[in-house]
Design an enzyme around this catalytic site. Structure first.
Site, PDB file in Angstrom:
ATOM      1  N   HIS A 160       0.770  -1.348  -0.080  1.00  0.00           N
ATOM      2  CA  HIS A 160       0.153  -0.043   0.158  1.00  0.00           C
ATOM      3  C   HIS A 160       0.901   1.275   0.149  1.00  0.00           C
ATOM      4  O   HIS A 160       0.310   2.217   0.569  1.00  0.00           O
ATOM      5  CB  HIS A 160      -0.938   0.125   1.137  1.00  0.00           C
ATOM      6  CG  HIS A 160      -1.784  -1.202   1.535  1.00  0.00           C
ATOM      7  ND1 HIS A 160      -2.891  -1.642   0.940  1.00  0.00           N
ATOM      8  CD2 HIS A 160      -1.195  -2.434   2.028  1.00  0.00           C
ATOM      9  CE1 HIS A 160      -3.400  -2.664   1.339  1.00  0.00           C
ATOM     10  NE2 HIS A 160      -2.330  -3.225   1.792  1.00  0.00           N
ATOM     11  N   SER A 281      15.536  22.073 -14.961  1.00  0.00           N
ATOM     12  CA  SER A 281      14.456  22.771 -15.250  1.00  0.00           C
ATOM     13  C   SER A 281      15.022  24.338 -15.838  1.00  0.00           C
ATOM     14  O   SER A 281      15.794  24.658 -15.428  1.00  0.00           O
ATOM     15  CB  SER A 281      13.578  23.152 -13.837  1.00  0.00           C
ATOM     16  OG  SER A 281      12.995  24.321 -14.019  1.00  0.00           O
ATOM     17  N   LYS A 287      16.473  21.804  -9.762  1.00  0.00           N
ATOM     18  CA  LYS A 287      16.118  20.812 -10.277  1.00  0.00           C
ATOM     19  C   LYS A 287      16.876  19.718 -11.041  1.00  0.00           C
ATOM     20  O   LYS A 287      17.550  20.119 -11.619  1.00  0.00           O
ATOM     21  CB  LYS A 287      14.824  21.020 -11.134  1.00  0.00           C
ATOM     22  CG  LYS A 287      13.673  21.753 -10.566  1.00  0.00           C
ATOM     23  CD  LYS A 287      12.775  20.770  -9.760  1.00  0.00           C
ATOM     24  CE  LYS A 287      11.633  20.082 -10.945  1.00  0.00           C
ATOM     25  NZ  LYS A 287      10.536  19.411 -10.348  1.00  0.00           N
ATOM     26  N   GLU A 294      10.375   8.796 -16.512  1.00  0.00           N
ATOM     27  CA  GLU A 294       9.043   9.411 -16.580  1.00  0.00           C
ATOM     28  C   GLU A 294       8.685   9.019 -17.966  1.00  0.00           C
ATOM     29  O   GLU A 294       7.451   8.880 -18.446  1.00  0.00           O
ATOM     30  CB  GLU A 294       9.174  10.870 -16.349  1.00  0.00           C
ATOM     31  CG  GLU A 294       9.272  11.136 -15.150  1.00  0.00           C
ATOM     32  CD  GLU A 294       9.493  13.072 -14.855  1.00  0.00           C
ATOM     33  OE1 GLU A 294       8.595  13.439 -14.741  1.00  0.00           O
ATOM     34  OE2 GLU A 294      10.650  13.335 -15.065  1.00  0.00           O
TER      35      GLU A 294
END
Ligand code: ARG
Length: 461
Positions: A160, A281, A287, A294
């Site tokens: 979970h 970024s 970043k 992704e």
């Protein structure tokens, strides 16, 4: 080419095809990538026609030489494809006749584009499956090596997405390996089932020429010819099966990606990926984004979509060949390209995953991951498991309030929950004690992980 008719079927027609319709029905823009396999199939067909007495020695030699010349021209970028000639099959055949004259027109004897294209895609996909399974093996080897290195590294295992029990990071990596074992076998299975030769089915009913289908099949490395001519030209099961197998590989890569994305976040901070697999970024200087995982996760959607496209493409087709089938290629090609790209990125990246063992251990401690071990300890001391569960639950609640892991409590504090607890409890409350004690086939103990690594190395090609 005359204005009023197509050179391949001019006889039946009184006007040329509409210019837009020509573009609309043409497949050359995408099926040109089948050129090598189309020529391979044609060479085998010509040899068979010769063996059966349909082509003379000279005719066969001229055709094969012509086809080889065309192949060389294509590979040197010397061919201009023609939309008027619709597809790869007619482009190559027209080229052949240009090159060797009238004899070129004999190549299509006893054959149709319907059995030709069915053969081409099988030959092409068979080669692609070999490249894909090689890439899966490369990724598996990377995982196994990393798992070996990380057998003793402890991280929280989750259910979970809540901290459950400590596990070896190597064990987690070997779980990924197992997914890929099944993927590999599914692809081999698909390869086995597609490895039959449709040539000889012709348009749909077979042909009147004295063909030798076994000979053509063996020249092309097929297991044997397909059995039924109608099925031969209409079957695209193999493409669907491949896309289904590919969708599962992508699903696995996507699940791995999701974990990599989580683990590289500041909140988890379990691993680092090398800068060359990440991007920054344009606005936020801090970043470092895990773009590769992704994108792999994102690309899973299009492969799943291609599977649905092909299933839908086939669902209402009456026997035998229908032009609908031309739509099988783009989804299939894109599935292959996407899958190969994602596997390559993963196989390149995985060996460079850097674990952060301190952070992993700290996360495992914060999550009371040894609570089950304490319950099991109490059972060994004679308590029923349900009661032990209750006792440990209370100890955890206390730990939450005090901001202490079970292993950080004093013996006195622990004995407040049960006097069955003794000094020896601290052995089971440590992360490494917990992990080591799950020491059986498939368990997370480091020596079991190393055993799984050893078995995998023996099994891998
Ligand atoms: N370009 C066609 C395809 O991809 C080749 C077969 C065409 N056959 C036909 N009878 N029109 O399926």
């Amino acid at each position: 080419m005359s204005d009023s008719s197509n050179q391949q079927w001019g006889g039946r027609f009184s006007e040329g095809v509409d210019a837009f319709v020509a573009r609309f029905t043409a497949s050359i823009d995408f099926d040109k990538r089948l050129y090598r396999h189309d020529i391979e199939g044609s060479v085998a067909h010509a040899r068979m026609l010769h063996k059966s007495g349909v082509l003379s020695n000279n005719e066969m030699a001229a055709i094969i030489q012509g086809l080889e010349g065309i192949l060389a021209d294509i590979e040197q970028g010397k061919i201009r494809w023609s939309v008027e000639l619709e597809d790869i099959h007619m482009n190559i055949e027209a080229r052949l006749t240009e090159r060797i004259g009238e004899t070129g027109k004999k190549l299509h004897t006893g054959r149709s584009r319907n059995d030709q294209v069915a053969t081409d895609i099988r030959l092409w996909l068979r080669d692609e499956i070999d490249l894909i399974t090689d890439e899966i093996v490369r990724l598996q080897k990377g995982l196994v090596d990393l798992a070996d290195k990380e057998a003793e590294t402890i991280m929280p295992g989750f259910t979970h997405l809540q901290t459950a029990q400590p596990v070896s990071f190597g064990h987690h990596l070997m779980a990924w390996y197992e997914m890929l074992v099944r993927d590999y076998e599914r692809l081999l299975d698909c390869r086995k089932r597609l490895n039959f030769c449709p040539l000889g089915a012709a348009a749909l009913a077979g042909t009147t020429y004295p063909i030798d289908r076994n000979y053509t099949a063996s020249l092309l490395g097929f297991h044997r010819p397909t059995r039924n001519s109608l099925d031969s030209v209409s079957d695209r099961d193999f493409a669907i099966e491949f896309c289904a197998a590919a969708a599962l590989v992508m699903t696995h890569l996507s699940r791995m990606s999701e974990e990599l994305v989580l683990w590289t976040s500041a909140q988890f901070d379990f691993i680092a990926l090398p800068d060359r697999f990440c991007t920054g970024s344009s606005i936020m200087p801090q970043k470092k984004n895990p773009d590769v995982p992704e994108l792999v996760r994102g690309k899973t959607g299009r492969v799943n979509g291609h599977l649905i496209s092909l299933l839908t493409l086939m669902k209402s087709q009456p026997l035998a060949y229908n032009k609908d089938n031309q739509e099988d290629k783009e989804p299939l090609f894109d599935t292959v390209d996407t899958l190969k790209g994602c596997l390559r990125a993963f196989a390149d990246m995985v060996p460079h995953i850097q674990s952060k063992p301190e952070n992993m251990a700290e996360a495992a401690r914060r999550g009371f991951s040894t609570a089950t071990d304490l319950a099991d300890y109490l059972v060994v001391k004679g308590m029923a498991f349900r009661n032990a569960h209750e006792v440990v639950g209370k100890a955890v609640a206390y730990g939450v309030k005090e901001g202490k892991d079970l292993s950080e409590m004093t013996l006195e504090e622990l004995r407040g929950f049960s006097d069955a607890i003794g000094e020896d409890v601290f052995k089971v409350l440590t992360l490494s004690g917990s992990v080591k004690s799950r020491n059986h086939l498939g368990g997370t103990a480091p020596n079991q992980v190393r055993e799984a690594v050893r078995a995998a190395r023996l099994h891998l090609p």
